[in-house]
Write a protein that holds these residues in place. Structure first.
Motif, mmCIF file in Angstrom:
data_model
loop_
_atom_site.group_PDB
_atom_site.id
_atom_site.type_symbol
_atom_site.label_atom_id
_atom_site.label_comp_id
_atom_site.label_asym_id
_atom_site.label_seq_id
_atom_site.Cartn_x
_atom_site.Cartn_y
_atom_site.Cartn_z
ATOM 1 N N VAL A 124 -47.992 17.833 24.213
ATOM 2 C CA VAL A 124 -47.945 16.417 22.557
ATOM 3 C C VAL A 124 -47.228 17.492 21.555
ATOM 4 O O VAL A 124 -46.112 16.825 20.582
ATOM 5 N N ALA A 125 -46.524 19.178 21.957
ATOM 6 C CA ALA A 125 -44.997 19.224 21.102
ATOM 7 C C ALA A 125 -45.137 21.013 21.899
ATOM 8 O O ALA A 125 -45.668 21.234 22.454
ATOM 9 N N TRP A 126 -44.181 21.044 21.018
ATOM 10 C CA TRP A 126 -43.476 22.276 22.083
ATOM 11 C C TRP A 126 -43.709 23.592 20.654
ATOM 12 O O TRP A 126 -44.091 23.501 19.672
ATOM 13 N N LEU A 127 -44.111 24.436 20.987
ATOM 14 C CA LEU A 127 -43.955 26.071 20.337
ATOM 15 C C LEU A 127 -43.080 27.325 20.220
ATOM 16 O O LEU A 127 -42.808 27.575 21.374
ATOM 17 N N ALA A 150 -52.723 18.383 23.380
ATOM 18 C CA ALA A 150 -53.815 18.260 22.420
ATOM 19 C C ALA A 150 -54.616 19.370 21.255
ATOM 20 O O ALA A 150 -55.240 19.379 20.614
ATOM 21 N N ALA A 151 -55.475 19.159 22.624
ATOM 22 C CA ALA A 151 -56.595 20.789 22.381
ATOM 23 C C ALA A 151 -56.297 21.998 22.138
ATOM 24 O O ALA A 151 -56.433 22.384 21.309
ATOM 25 N N GLY A 152 -54.937 22.168 21.722
ATOM 26 C CA GLY A 152 -54.240 23.344 21.337
ATOM 27 C C GLY A 152 -54.552 24.374 22.729
ATOM 28 O O GLY A 152 -53.458 26.070 22.664
ATOM 29 N N THR A 153 -54.298 23.965 24.112
ATOM 30 C CA THR A 153 -54.196 24.889 25.141
ATOM 31 C C THR A 153 -52.221 24.875 24.904
ATOM 32 O O THR A 153 -51.939 23.941 25.360
ATOM 33 N N PHE A 154 -51.630 26.366 25.697
ATOM 34 C CA PHE A 154 -50.143 26.211 25.905
ATOM 35 C C PHE A 154 -50.074 26.878 26.661
ATOM 36 O O PHE A 154 -50.925 27.787 27.611
ATOM 37 N N TYR A 155 -48.651 26.163 27.175
ATOM 38 C CA TYR A 155 -48.486 27.433 28.813
ATOM 39 C C TYR A 155 -46.876 27.013 28.274
ATOM 40 O O TYR A 155 -45.859 26.379 27.850
ATOM 41 N N ASP A 194 -53.504 18.408 14.336
ATOM 42 C CA ASP A 194 -54.491 17.409 14.224
ATOM 43 C C ASP A 194 -53.188 16.932 13.395
ATOM 44 O O ASP A 194 -53.468 15.051 13.165
ATOM 45 N N LEU A 195 -52.651 17.235 12.041
ATOM 46 C CA LEU A 195 -51.526 16.499 11.593
ATOM 47 C C LEU A 195 -50.676 15.576 12.138
ATOM 48 O O LEU A 195 -49.882 14.883 12.251
#
Length: 286
Positions: A124-127, A150-155, A194-195
Motif C-alpha cells: 500500500v506504500a513505499w518506505l 496494510a498490516a505494517g509488514t515490510f519487505y 491508518d491515515l
C-alpha cells in the motif's frame, strides 16, 4: 508317578508354545520384510524410475509478477526429475524465502505436470529513508526502498511492478529501529498507514496523499496530489479529514488552490494558498 507325568506334560506344552510363538514371529517378520522389499522394488520400477513420471510440464500462476522459468528455477527442480521424488515442502520454503511472495501451493498433476500457485503480497506504500527534494514528489523510488503492507509488514521487492510506482511514500522512519522491533517506530508507521487507509476511502472530494513524513514524531506532514503541504495530528484522523474536505470544497467554489494547511489546529485552521506564481509549498522547519 502321576505328578512326574503331569510335570513332563506341562514342560512339553510350555516348550511347544514358546517354539510356536517364535516360529510365528519369525514367519510374520519375514513376510513383512519380504513384502516391504517387494513393494519398494515395485514402487521404484513402476513409479520412481519410470520415465512416464518425469517432470515435463510446469504451470505457474504468479499473478503475472514472476515468469514461469524464474519460479521453477527457484524451486531447485529440473525438467526430467521424477515427479514423486521431488520434495514439495522444501520447494515451498525456498519460494517463501522470496519476500514478495505471501503464499505458495504446489501440486503434482499426474503423470508429468507440476502446478505452482503463488500469491504475492499487496503493498500500500513505499518506505524510504529520505526524499531529497521535499518540495515535490520524486520521479523515481530511491534505491533500497521497502514496500509496506496494510498490516505494517515490510519487505524488499524482487520485482517492481508499474502499479507500485504510483503508491504513496512514507519517510522519516528509522529502518534499523523498525527492523529491530522498536514499538514507538512501529506505532508511528501504523498511524501513517491508518491515515492512508482513511484518506483513500474519502470521496466527494477525494483525498490523495502522495508523501508522508514522520520525522517530527508528534505529527505527520504530508504532500497531497497537487503538492499541497498538509500537517496532521497523530490522533483523530477522521475529524481532520472532515475539515480538509470542507476546505477543499470551499476552494473548488472559489477557484483557489491550497498551498499548506495545518490540521493540527482544531479551530481557525491555518491555511496558505498558492499565489499566481504557483510556487511549491515547503514543510516548515522545527
Amino acid at each position: 508317578m502321576k505328578v512326574r507325568v503331569c510335570r513332563e506334560t506341562s514342560r512339553r506344552r510350555r516348550v511347544a508354545w514358546i517354539f510356536n510363538t517364535i516360529w510365528k514371529f519369525l514367519f510374520f517378520t519375514s513376510l513383512l520384510i519380504g513384502g516391504w522389499a517387494g513393494t519398494s522394488r515395485l514402487l521404484t520400477k513402476f513409479f520412481y524410475t519410470n520415465p512416464c513420471y518425469s517432470i515435463c510440464h510446469v504451470h505457474v500462476d504468479s499473478e503475472n509478477v514472476f515468469s514461469d522459468e524464474e519460479i521453477f528455477a527457484s524451486t531447485g527442480f529440473h525438467f526430467g526429475d521424477n515427479i514423486f521424488s521431488v520434495d514439495l515442502e522444501s520447494a515451498r520454503k525456498k519460494l517463501l524465502a522470496i519476500g514478495q511472495i505471501r503464499n505458495v501451493i504446489l501440486r503434482r498433476v499426474l503423470p508429468d505436470t507440476l502446478r505452482i500457485s503463488i500469491r504475492v503480497r499487496e503493498p500500500v506504500a513505499w518506505l524510504v529513508s529520505e526524499v531529497e527534494d521535499q518540495k515535490r514528489m520524486p520521479r523515481h523510488v530511491p534505491v533500497g526502498s521497502l514496500l509496506l503492507e496494510a498490516a505494517g509488514t515490510f519487505y524488499e521487492p524482487t520485482r517492481v511492478l508499474p502499479r507500485y510506482l504510483s503508491l504513496p511514500i512514507i519517510q522519516g522512519v528509522n529502518q534499523e529501529l523498525l527492523a529491530s522491533g522498536d514499538p514507538l517506530v512501529a506505532e508511528d508507521l501504523l498511524h501513517a498507514l491508518d491515515l492512508l487507509r482513511l484518506a483513500a476511502a474519502r470521496r466527494n472530494p477525494p483525498i490523495s496523499l502522495r508523501l508522508l513524513d514522520l520525522s517530527a514524531g508528534y505529527c505527520i506532514r504530508a504532500l497531497g496530489e497537487s503538492d499541497e503541504a498538509i500537517t496532521f495530528s497523530t490522533q483523530d484522523f477522521e475529524a481532520q479529514l472532515d475539515r480538509l474536505q470542507e476546505l477543499m470544497k470551499v476552494c473548488e467554489h472559489s477557484g483557489r488552490r491550497i498551498a499548506s494547511v495545518n490540521l493540527f489546529v482544531h479551530r481557525n485552521t491555518p491555511v496558505r494558498f498558492f499565489g499566481k506564481s504557483g510556487k511549491y509549498p515547503f514543510f516548515p522547519t522545527e
